[in-house]
Structures are given as C-alpha cells and as structure tokens.
Design an enzyme around this catalytic site. Structure first.
Site, PDB file in Angstrom:
ATOM      1  N   ASP A 200      34.610  46.820  37.303  1.00  0.00           N
ATOM      2  CA  ASP A 200      35.688  45.878  36.648  1.00  0.00           C
ATOM      3  C   ASP A 200      34.867  45.581  35.672  1.00  0.00           C
ATOM      4  O   ASP A 200      33.809  44.797  35.673  1.00  0.00           O
ATOM      5  CB  ASP A 200      36.041  44.955  37.622  1.00  0.00           C
ATOM      6  CG  ASP A 200      37.178  44.088  36.846  1.00  0.00           C
ATOM      7  OD1 ASP A 200      36.795  43.131  35.957  1.00  0.00           O
ATOM      8  OD2 ASP A 200      38.347  43.781  37.348  1.00  0.00           O
ATOM      9  N   ASP A 203      34.627  41.596  35.266  1.00  0.00           N
ATOM     10  CA  ASP A 203      33.656  41.043  36.130  1.00  0.00           C
ATOM     11  C   ASP A 203      32.194  41.223  35.903  1.00  0.00           C
ATOM     12  O   ASP A 203      31.311  40.263  35.667  1.00  0.00           O
ATOM     13  CB  ASP A 203      33.720  41.462  37.775  1.00  0.00           C
ATOM     14  CG  ASP A 203      35.159  40.976  38.299  1.00  0.00           C
ATOM     15  OD1 ASP A 203      35.484  39.837  37.771  1.00  0.00           O
ATOM     16  OD2 ASP A 203      35.420  41.472  39.094  1.00  0.00           O
TER      17      ASP A 203
END
Length: 209
Positions: A200, A203
């Site tokens: 991700d 993230d």
C-alpha cells in the site's frame, strides 16, 4: 497496450526496484517516491506545446521557447497521490493543484469520494491526474469522472504501477485518457492489491501500517 506508455528509463526502473523492497524504510520510500515522480513528470510532459518569446541574455536579444497557453494542473488522488505531487511540483512549481479525495472500500473495492477542490478554470487546462497505483481502476475512474463533470477535456493519468485488470477497466471507461506508468505488473490478488507490487503506497509513504 493501446493508450499506455511504460516509462522504462533506467533511473526510473532502478528507483522503482528500491521502492518495491519490503525492507525499504518509510523515509527511504518517501525520498524515492519524490525522486521518481520528478522523472515521471519529465516523461508525461515531454510533448507539451511551446511558443517563442523575445528575451534578453547577458549578450543579446533572442527568440526562445516557453510553454504555450495556461499552466498545468496536477490533480492528486488523496492521499497517496501527494507523494507524486511533491516531486512534480519541484519540476513545475507554477502548476496549479487539484485535490481529489477518493478511498477504496476494502469490502466492495468501490471508490468513495469525500473531497474535491480544483482551480475555477480547470476546464481550460491540461490536467495530469496522479496516483501511485492503478489497481482495480475504480478510484482513478471516479476522479476522472469528477474532472470531466467540471468540463475538463485534456487529461493524462500518471501512476507508478498498473495492473492489467485496472488498465482494461480504465481504458474501457475513459478511452480518451492516456496512461503513463513505470510498470505493468502481473495481476491483482483477491484483496485488489497489485502483484508483485510494492504494498500500500500510502501506508508505506506515511508509516501508517
């Protein structure tokens, strides 16, 4: 694939490999993303139109090329798009900026919009939409839907990674919007993540997971 440009410059590919590695730190990932975004920006703006204007050098007057027309708009799909945005603004500091808040529902994988802010005259400008990942395509499609509702006709989409499924969905919905990416990866997994991918991007950029 039609309508897709893969940016294969050696520096782009080297930095992308570093970003893919799971042990790259948050600080390292963020730095690499800023660096690679400048290189990607160089490629996505390669064919911008130029006009000539008269300038004076320390030695003489001359005709010199400058960008023609109104300045660009970089449209960042929040939040991960901001990682690309910062490096692009380093290269084109006069560009206007639009922010489009879209997140993916992890149950349905559908895009949900929560924020939209853009220059009033955005319909008259070239808009480069930026998001690190083109996975299912739902978020990017939703963002471009909103831009077209505002009258934007000249749009390009720039990402780090794209999945074949996302490219197909995107191109079927917005065949007039060219895609620029550093890599077309293998496939999406059941959770809608690009494989092999890099995880991700948001993230990893912000250290939130």
């Amino acid at each position: 694939m039609d309508g897709v440009t893969v940016i294969s410059h050696p520096l782009v590919q080297h930095k992308l490999t570093k970003m893919r590695q799971k042990d790259t730190s948050t600080a390292g990932f963020r730095r690499l993303l800023r660096e690679i975004s400048t290189l990607l920006c160089y490629e996505v703006t390669r064919d911008l139109e130029l006009t000539m204007e008269t300038i004076e050098t320390p030695l003489t007057e001359m005709q010199a090329p400058v960008l023609e027309g109104k300045k660009l708009v970089f449209a960042s799909i929040l939040r991960a798009g901001n990682g690309l945005l910062e490096g692009m603004l380093d290269l084109v500091p006069s560009a206007r900026v639009s922010h489009i808040g879209v997140y993916r529902d992890h149950e349905t994988l559908e895009a949900i919009e929560y924020f939209f802010k853009a220059p009033e005259d955005i319909a008259e400008r070239l808009v480069i939409v930026v998001d690190p990942m083109l996975a299912t395509g739902n978020s990017s499609i939703a963002a471009i839907d909103r831009l077209k509702e505002r009258g934007v006709k000249n749009i390009r989409f720039l990402c780090l990674l794209a999945a074949p499924e996302g490219i197909k969905h995107f191109s079927e919905t917005h065949p007039d919007v060219p895609i620029f990416t550093a890599s077309i990866d293998s496939h999406l997994n059941e959770q809608g993540y690009i494989v092999p991918g890099l995880g991700d991007a948001g993230d990893r950029m912000y250290g939130t997971k």
